[in-house]
Design a protein around this motif. Structure first.
Motif, PDB file in Angstrom:
ATOM      1  N   UNK A  47       3.748  29.595  43.344  1.00 16.07           N
ATOM      2  CA  UNK A  47       4.369  30.909  43.546  1.00 16.07           C
ATOM      3  C   UNK A  47       4.041  31.473  44.921  1.00 16.07           C
ATOM      4  N   UNK A  48       3.086  30.867  45.624  1.00 11.06           N
ATOM      5  CA  UNK A  48       2.763  31.268  46.992  1.00 11.06           C
ATOM      6  C   UNK A  48       2.222  30.040  47.727  1.00 11.06           C
ATOM      7  N   UNK A  49       3.136  29.202  48.242  1.00 13.70           N
ATOM      8  CA  UNK A  49       2.714  27.916  48.819  1.00 13.70           C
ATOM      9  C   UNK A  49       1.671  27.995  49.915  1.00 13.70           C
ATOM     10  N   UNK A  50       1.651  29.067  50.694  1.00 13.98           N
ATOM     11  CA  UNK A  50       0.671  29.157  51.777  1.00 13.98           C
ATOM     12  C   UNK A  50      -0.340  30.268  51.522  1.00 13.98           C
ATOM     13  N   UNK A  51      -0.455  30.700  50.280  1.00 10.56           N
ATOM     14  CA  UNK A  51      -1.385  31.776  49.953  1.00 10.56           C
ATOM     15  C   UNK A  51      -2.838  31.353  49.962  1.00 10.56           C
ATOM     16  N   UNK A  52      -3.087  30.065  49.789  1.00 10.56           N
ATOM     17  CA  UNK A  52      -4.447  29.560  49.790  1.00 10.56           C
ATOM     18  C   UNK A  52      -4.556  28.378  50.725  1.00 10.56           C
ATOM     19  N   UNK A  53      -5.562  27.577  50.517  1.00 12.18           N
ATOM     20  CA  UNK A  53      -5.751  26.381  51.333  1.00 12.18           C
ATOM     21  C   UNK A  53      -4.778  25.309  50.861  1.00 12.18           C
ATOM     22  N   UNK A  54      -4.003  24.763  51.784  1.00 11.56           N
ATOM     23  CA  UNK A  54      -3.037  23.715  51.456  1.00 11.56           C
ATOM     24  C   UNK A  54      -3.762  22.369  51.506  1.00 11.56           C
ATOM     25  N   UNK A  55      -3.981  21.789  50.349  1.00  7.45           N
ATOM     26  CA  UNK A  55      -4.689  20.521  50.273  1.00  7.45           C
ATOM     27  C   UNK A  55      -3.757  19.434  49.755  1.00  7.45           C
ATOM     28  N   UNK A  56      -3.940  18.244  50.272  1.00 13.94           N
ATOM     29  CA  UNK A  56      -3.175  17.084  49.813  1.00 13.94           C
ATOM     30  C   UNK A  56      -1.669  17.320  49.870  1.00 13.94           C
ATOM     31  N   UNK A  57      -1.229  17.996  50.930  1.00 13.37           N
ATOM     32  CA  UNK A  57       0.189  18.289  51.118  1.00 13.37           C
ATOM     33  C   UNK A  57       0.584  17.897  52.538  1.00 13.37           C
ATOM     34  N   UNK A  58       1.719  17.239  52.663  1.00 12.60           N
ATOM     35  CA  UNK A  58       2.223  16.883  53.990  1.00 12.60           C
ATOM     36  C   UNK A  58       3.130  17.957  54.561  1.00 12.60           C
ATOM     37  N   UNK A  59       3.805  18.679  53.670  1.00 13.39           N
ATOM     38  CA  UNK A  59       4.809  19.650  54.104  1.00 13.39           C
ATOM     39  C   UNK A  59       4.942  20.735  53.038  1.00 13.39           C
ATOM     40  N   UNK A  60       4.975  21.973  53.467  1.00 13.67           N
ATOM     41  CA  UNK A  60       5.164  23.096  52.549  1.00 13.67           C
ATOM     42  C   UNK A  60       6.332  23.949  53.026  1.00 13.67           C
ATOM     43  N   UNK A  61       7.122  24.414  52.078  1.00 15.76           N
ATOM     44  CA  UNK A  61       8.238  25.319  52.362  1.00 15.76           C
ATOM     45  C   UNK A  61       7.896  26.665  51.740  1.00 15.76           C
ATOM     46  N   UNK A  62       8.085  27.744  52.480  1.00 12.57           N
ATOM     47  CA  UNK A  62       7.730  29.051  51.923  1.00 12.57           C
ATOM     48  C   UNK A  62       8.614  30.147  52.492  1.00 12.57           C
ATOM     49  N   UNK A  63       8.695  31.255  51.741  1.00 11.28           N
ATOM     50  CA  UNK A  63       9.399  32.451  52.183  1.00 11.28           C
ATOM     51  C   UNK A  63       8.414  33.367  52.897  1.00 11.28           C
ATOM     52  N   UNK A  64       8.928  34.096  53.879  1.00 13.90           N
ATOM     53  CA  UNK A  64       8.108  35.076  54.568  1.00 13.90           C
ATOM     54  C   UNK A  64       8.021  34.802  56.048  1.00 13.90           C
ATOM     55  N   UNK A  65       7.490  35.756  56.770  1.00  6.63           N
ATOM     56  CA  UNK A  65       7.388  35.643  58.219  1.00  6.63           C
ATOM     57  C   UNK A  65       5.966  35.337  58.677  1.00  6.63           C
ATOM     58  N   UNK A  66       5.070  35.146  57.717  1.00 10.01           N
ATOM     59  CA  UNK A  66       3.701  34.802  58.090  1.00 10.01           C
ATOM     60  C   UNK A  66       3.469  33.314  57.833  1.00 10.01           C
ATOM     61  N   UNK A  67       2.534  32.749  58.566  1.00 11.66           N
ATOM     62  CA  UNK A  67       2.150  31.358  58.395  1.00 11.66           C
ATOM     63  C   UNK A  67       0.644  31.291  58.201  1.00 11.66           C
TER      64      UNK A  67
END
Length: 215
Positions: A47-67
């Motif tokens: 529900x929030x792909x970049x809200x925490x630490x992205x582990x074991x992921x090559x690519x994440x898609x997310x809504x919003x203007x923050x990274x």
């Protein structure tokens, strides 16, 4: 290092926002598979792909203007309109609101973009309008299906793509001159992986495809 310059192949680990409409993801996968058949996928949802630490992921898609902060490469692929919609059936039964105050008398369903408050609906001219939704969720497809079913007025990001099995014009915008904003759809990859062929190839393919959808 061995992979750089090679044909895109191998497993691509993707993290997607929860609730992306299946009728958008299906042609997307077909499009990519036709171009790069040697790539396979492990797809996860959040529900929030970049809200925490992205582990074991090559690519994440997310809504919003923050990274996310840290060693990531972030790219905005497209901007999508967020606005209020309802079925003609619902509006025929409950009336069409003509003002923001009249909106308070309706059943409201809210998509909550990560980092936002689903109880504050965005205004075209800036600022927000406080509401009391009967449901708040980050599941885009669920909220849209509720609107199609005539359960209320929904605030959703809209790709302007027809819904399967739904007659053209069954959904209409509500107060489009007052309610709405644009939100970015971004791709984030670890900086150390940004030149890996399977990752770079997918990023390059996505933007033209999204453009073909009219996003």
């Amino acid at each position: 290092v061995r992979e750089v310059g090679a044909e895109p192949a191998g497993v691509l680990r993707i993290l997607l926002p929860v609730g992306l409409p299946p009728h958008l993801l299906t042609p997307l996968l077909g499009f990519v598979r036709a171009r790069y058949p040697r790539i396979s996928y492990r797809v996860h949802f959040s529900d929030d792909p970049v809200g925490g630490i992205i582990e074991n992921v090559d690519l994440a898609l997310h809504f919003g203007d923050r990274s996310p902060s840290g060693p990531w490469v972030s790219r905005e692929m497209v901007r999508v309109r967020v606005w209020a919609i309802a079925s003609r059936e619902y509006l025929a039964q409950h009336g069409t609101p003509r003002t923001l105050e009249e909106l308070r008398n309706h059943e409201l369903l809210a998509w909550e973009c990560p980092g936002d408050d689903g109880k504050l609906w965005p205004l075209i001219r800036g600022g927000t309008f406080p509401v009391s939704p009967v449901m708040v969720t980050r599941h885009i497809h669920l909220i849209r299906q509720f609107a199609i079913a005539g359960l209320g007025i929904a605030l959703v990001p809209d790709a302007m793509v027809p819904d399967p099995g739904v007659a053209e014009g069954a959904l209409v915008s509500v107060l489009p001159e007052l309610i709405g904003r644009e939100v970015g759809v971004r791709i984030v990859v670890p900086a150390v992986l940004s030149e890996i062929p399977r990752i770079k190839a997918l990023i390059e393919l996505l933007k033209p495809f999204l453009g073909d959808l009219g996003l």
